[in-house]
Design a protein around this motif. Structure first.
Motif, mmCIF file in Angstrom:
data_model
loop_
_atom_site.group_PDB
_atom_site.id
_atom_site.type_symbol
_atom_site.label_atom_id
_atom_site.label_comp_id
_atom_site.label_asym_id
_atom_site.label_seq_id
_atom_site.Cartn_x
_atom_site.Cartn_y
_atom_site.Cartn_z
ATOM 1 N N ASP A 177 12.743 -3.606 -6.424
ATOM 2 C CA ASP A 177 11.366 -3.107 -6.368
ATOM 3 C C ASP A 177 10.744 -3.215 -4.979
ATOM 4 O O ASP A 177 9.640 -2.731 -4.767
ATOM 5 N N LEU A 178 11.419 -3.875 -4.068
ATOM 6 C CA LEU A 178 10.831 -4.184 -2.765
ATOM 7 C C LEU A 178 11.454 -3.371 -1.639
ATOM 8 O O LEU A 178 12.632 -3.035 -1.693
ATOM 9 N N ALA A 191 5.102 3.925 9.317
ATOM 10 C CA ALA A 191 6.147 4.016 8.293
ATOM 11 C C ALA A 191 6.038 2.864 7.300
ATOM 12 O O ALA A 191 6.277 3.045 6.098
ATOM 13 N N ILE A 192 5.666 1.675 7.776
ATOM 14 C CA ILE A 192 5.514 0.522 6.886
ATOM 15 C C ILE A 192 4.312 0.741 5.968
ATOM 16 O O ILE A 192 4.375 0.450 4.768
ATOM 17 N N GLU A 193 3.207 1.271 6.516
ATOM 18 C CA GLU A 193 2.036 1.569 5.683
ATOM 19 C C GLU A 193 2.408 2.550 4.577
ATOM 20 O O GLU A 193 1.997 2.391 3.421
ATOM 21 N N GLU A 194 3.187 3.553 4.929
ATOM 22 C CA GLU A 194 3.635 4.554 3.957
ATOM 23 C C GLU A 194 4.483 3.894 2.863
ATOM 24 O O GLU A 194 4.295 4.145 1.678
ATOM 25 N N ALA A 195 5.413 3.040 3.261
ATOM 26 C CA ALA A 195 6.269 2.347 2.291
ATOM 27 C C ALA A 195 5.455 1.404 1.410
ATOM 28 O O ALA A 195 5.728 1.273 0.208
ATOM 29 N N ALA A 196 4.444 0.755 1.982
ATOM 30 C CA ALA A 196 3.605 -0.162 1.208
ATOM 31 C C ALA A 196 2.825 0.579 0.134
ATOM 32 O O ALA A 196 2.531 0.011 -0.924
ATOM 33 N N GLY A 197 2.518 1.849 0.380
ATOM 34 C CA GLY A 197 1.834 2.653 -0.622
ATOM 35 C C GLY A 197 2.706 2.952 -1.835
ATOM 36 O O GLY A 197 2.209 3.297 -2.905
ATOM 37 N N ARG A 198 4.012 2.801 -1.674
ATOM 38 C CA ARG A 198 4.951 3.084 -2.769
ATOM 39 C C ARG A 198 5.423 1.819 -3.483
ATOM 40 O O ARG A 198 6.056 1.907 -4.525
ATOM 41 N N GLY A 199 5.179 0.648 -2.903
ATOM 42 C CA GLY A 199 5.640 -0.595 -3.532
ATOM 43 C C GLY A 199 5.519 -1.777 -2.605
ATOM 44 O O GLY A 199 4.998 -1.663 -1.492
ATOM 45 N N GLY A 200 6.033 -2.907 -3.053
ATOM 46 C CA GLY A 200 5.915 -4.156 -2.305
ATOM 47 C C GLY A 200 6.772 -4.194 -1.055
ATOM 48 O O GLY A 200 7.842 -3.593 -0.985
ATOM 49 N N ILE A 201 6.279 -4.919 -0.068
ATOM 50 C CA ILE A 201 6.985 -5.134 1.198
ATOM 51 C C ILE A 201 7.348 -6.616 1.288
ATOM 52 O O ILE A 201 6.498 -7.482 1.089
#
Length: 190
Positions: A18-19, A52-62
């Motif tokens: 999930d991460l 890119a990290i902000e975009e990924a955080a919008g889709r799930g946990g970092i």
């Protein structure tokens, strides 16, 4: 400032699917072994990777990872300043491996690279020995050893490491532009 959220190695392993896992160590350290699926974005490149990290955080946990947890905690605080929630792996890849979890190693890793901690210990020890040896010629050279000792004390008290920052700039510790671009593309694609 608040301490970043942390995950234990077992908690992270249970949620790994999930991460989005981002390893903030140098490319050389990353090549020595990283969490399955982890993407390498060195700490000093975090600003470049922020969109890119902000975009990924919008889709799930970092989940941010380093060798011991110190650099990933710093990265969490940096991301928090930009409104991006992330957690850090308590104890880093060391804790992950200690729990018996698998570390992945790139096939292309042709030479063993030392961890940043080992590079710092080697460099500090070498400079201290050189200062002591040269101190036999002239006592003023002993100040080199004293400077390193003072730097190590400061490093421990502030939980920062100027020597690691300098060593991180060496060519074997730097990402190639193509590697970082590929990592950012993979991060956006998750």
């Amino acid at each position: 400032m608040n301490a970043p959220d942390t995950c234990t190695a077992d908690q992270a392993r249970a949620r790994l699917h999930d991460l989005t896992v981002i390893d903030v160590r140098t490319p050389g350290e990353y090549a020595t072994g990283h969490l399955p699926g982890a993407l390498n974005v060195p700490l000093d490149q975090l600003g470049r990777a922020l969109p890119a990290i902000e975009e990924a955080a919008g889709r799930g946990g970092i989940l941010l990872v380093c060798a011991s947890g110190a650099r990933s905690a710093k990265a969490c605080r940096t991301l928090a300043e930009h409104g991006v929630a992330a957690a850090t792996l308590a104890g880093g890849t060391s804790a992950w491996a200690d729990r018996g979890h698998e570390l992945h190693r790139p096939e292309a890793a042709s030479r063993a690279t030392w961890s940043m901690e080992r590079q710092v210990r080697f460099t500090a020890g070498t400079v201290v020995l050189a200062g002591l040896g040269l101190g036999l010629l002239h006592p003023a050279w002993q100040l080199v050893s004293a400077g390193i000792a003072g730097g190590l004390v400061f490093s421990a008290l502030t939980n920062t490491c100027g020597m690691a920052a300098l060593l991180g700039r060496l060519p074997h510790n730097r990402p190639r532009t193509a590697d970082l671009d590929a990592t950012l593309a993979a991060l956006r694609g998750r």
